[in-house]
Design an enzyme around this catalytic site. Structure first.
Site, mmCIF file in Angstrom:
data_model
loop_
_atom_site.group_PDB
_atom_site.id
_atom_site.type_symbol
_atom_site.label_atom_id
_atom_site.label_comp_id
_atom_site.label_asym_id
_atom_site.label_seq_id
_atom_site.Cartn_x
_atom_site.Cartn_y
_atom_site.Cartn_z
ATOM 1 N N CYS A 1 0.802 -1.223 0.000
ATOM 2 C CA CYS A 1 0.000 0.000 0.000
ATOM 3 C C CYS A 1 0.835 1.272 0.000
ATOM 4 O O CYS A 1 0.325 2.351 -0.285
ATOM 5 C CB CYS A 1 -0.916 0.019 1.216
ATOM 6 N N ARG B 1 -9.792 1.019 5.384
ATOM 7 C CA ARG B 1 -9.116 0.319 4.304
ATOM 8 C C ARG B 1 -10.136 -0.106 3.245
ATOM 9 O O ARG B 1 -11.277 -0.446 3.570
ATOM 10 C CB ARG B 1 -8.395 -0.939 4.817
ATOM 11 N N ARG C 1 -9.231 2.816 11.550
ATOM 12 C CA ARG C 1 -8.404 2.323 10.442
ATOM 13 C C ARG C 1 -9.318 2.039 9.255
ATOM 14 O O ARG C 1 -10.080 1.063 9.272
ATOM 15 C CB ARG C 1 -7.662 1.053 10.852
ATOM 16 N N GLU D 1 -6.907 -6.055 -0.754
ATOM 17 C CA GLU D 1 -7.020 -5.051 0.315
ATOM 18 C C GLU D 1 -5.931 -4.009 0.158
ATOM 19 O O GLU D 1 -4.802 -4.322 -0.220
ATOM 20 C CB GLU D 1 -6.898 -5.753 1.678
#
Length: 352
Positions: free
Chosen positions: A80, A173, A171, A127
């Protein structure tokens, strides 16, 4: 809860196995793993039973897709950093390319795509950071969608999940799920937006040493079960962080440390946590310096069980958990996918 149907999957950019743990809990069997980082591999191998016939490759760019076992689901938390807010800001400051222009990490999505193209799994789960959707004014995300949906022929779903429903950490995502249109010519009724995390919105008191009855775990705790003294910030570092925060507040910026107590939810744990721990500091009371989270507490706010082994140094552990997925989020999506990705005879019995 939907009954788990047996299916197979492969674990790419596996890290320490957060995705694997979530998919195994949903009834999946892992047939293949790829992870290039030697320290992450050490943690992975300490926690999963890798049979002799289970391939565990390093650099996926050097792997021939034909050598990867056939599987029902391809799972990949591809790197990421080329798309994250922090990663882009740092590379801009250094004059380095980011996104798909990153000469190493940015192109790894295309290795995912070539494996999907060759192996044609029934489905995939990818992800990444939320910033993937806005990177390069949305063009990066559209390249990914176009490749998977139009060129490879997969029904495409995406959703940003906020992990605070299942762990005491803010968080966000993005999760991308796809189903092979050749396998499902009439489409599916899968609805990623309908995936229920069954959130209880926990608070930090449920994960902190001393606030939960977790007993003693050396070297993370002392003999009474409280966080070890080594995690307390030195006077010098604490003074620096306070001065840094005051400086930026005076300039109208929001930079600075984040401090939490038992009733709070933390900021996002990052891979840089090992540097000073500033994004998540634990309040120890008036007049006392705060402390970092221990690696075990980091594991907990990522949804890993206390049985998860941490065979590496604190510095490596902080990096690994900061780079990981939140396990309960992946598990919830995997359970929703399971009825669609299991072999047809079994899937039909549990498919909604």
């Amino acid at each position: 809860m939907v009954k788990a149907a047996r299916f197979t999957f492969i674990d790419l950019f596996a890290g320490i196995g957060g995705c694997r743990l979530g998919f195994e809990r949903a009834g999946g069997e892992c047939l293949y793993t790829s992870e290039w980082d030697a320290y992450a591999r050490k943690t992975y191998e300490a926690n999963f039973d890798l049979q002799d016939q289970h391939p565990f490759d390093g650099d996926i760019t050097q792997v021939d897709a034909a050598d990867i076992p056939d599987h029902d689901v391809l799972v990949a938390g591809f790197p990421c950093q080329p798309f994250s807010i922090a990663g882009v800001s740092k590379k801009n400051a250094l004059g380095r390319p980011h996104g798909f222009n990153d000469p190493t990490q940015g192109t790894l999505f295309f290795d995912v795509a070539r494996i999907i193209d060759k192996k044609r799994p029934r489905a995939f789960l990818l992800e990444n950071v939320r910033n993937l959707m806005s990177h390069d004014k949305g063009r990066t995300f559209e390249v990914i969608r176009e490749r998977l949906e139009s060129e490879l022929g997969y029904e495409f779903h995406s959703r940003v999940f906020d992990s605070r429903e299942v762990v005491p950490q803010g968080r966000k995502r993005i999760v991308m799920v796809g189903f092979d249109k050749d396998t499902f010519p009439q489409g599916t009724r899968f609805d990623l937006n309908a995936v229920d995390l069954d959130g209880k919105y926990p608070r930090m008191g449920e994960v902190l040493h001393g606030a939960v009855t977790d007993g003693v775990e050396l070297p993370y705790t002392d003999s009474r079960g409280n966080a070890a003294e080594k995690y307390v910030l030195s006077d010098r570092l604490w003074t620096y962080l306070q001065d840094y925060r005051a400086k930026h507040r005076g300039a109208g910026n929001g930079f600075g440390y984040g401090i939490v107590g038992p009733n709070d939810v933390s900021r996002t744990l990052s891979a840089r946590y090992y540097k000073d721990g500033s994004e998540i500091l634990v309040n120890r009371g008036a007049g006392l310096n705060p402390r970092r989270l221990t690696p075990r507490e980091c594991a907990r706010i990522m949804g890993f069980p206390d049985s998860f082994r941490i065979p590496v140094s604190d510095t490596r552990a902080y990096k690994q958990f900061g780079n990981s997925v939140v396990v309960p989020v992946i598990e919830s999506v995997a359970r929703a996918m399971a009825p669609w990705v299991a072999p047809a005879s079994e899937a039909l019995a549990v498919r909604p």
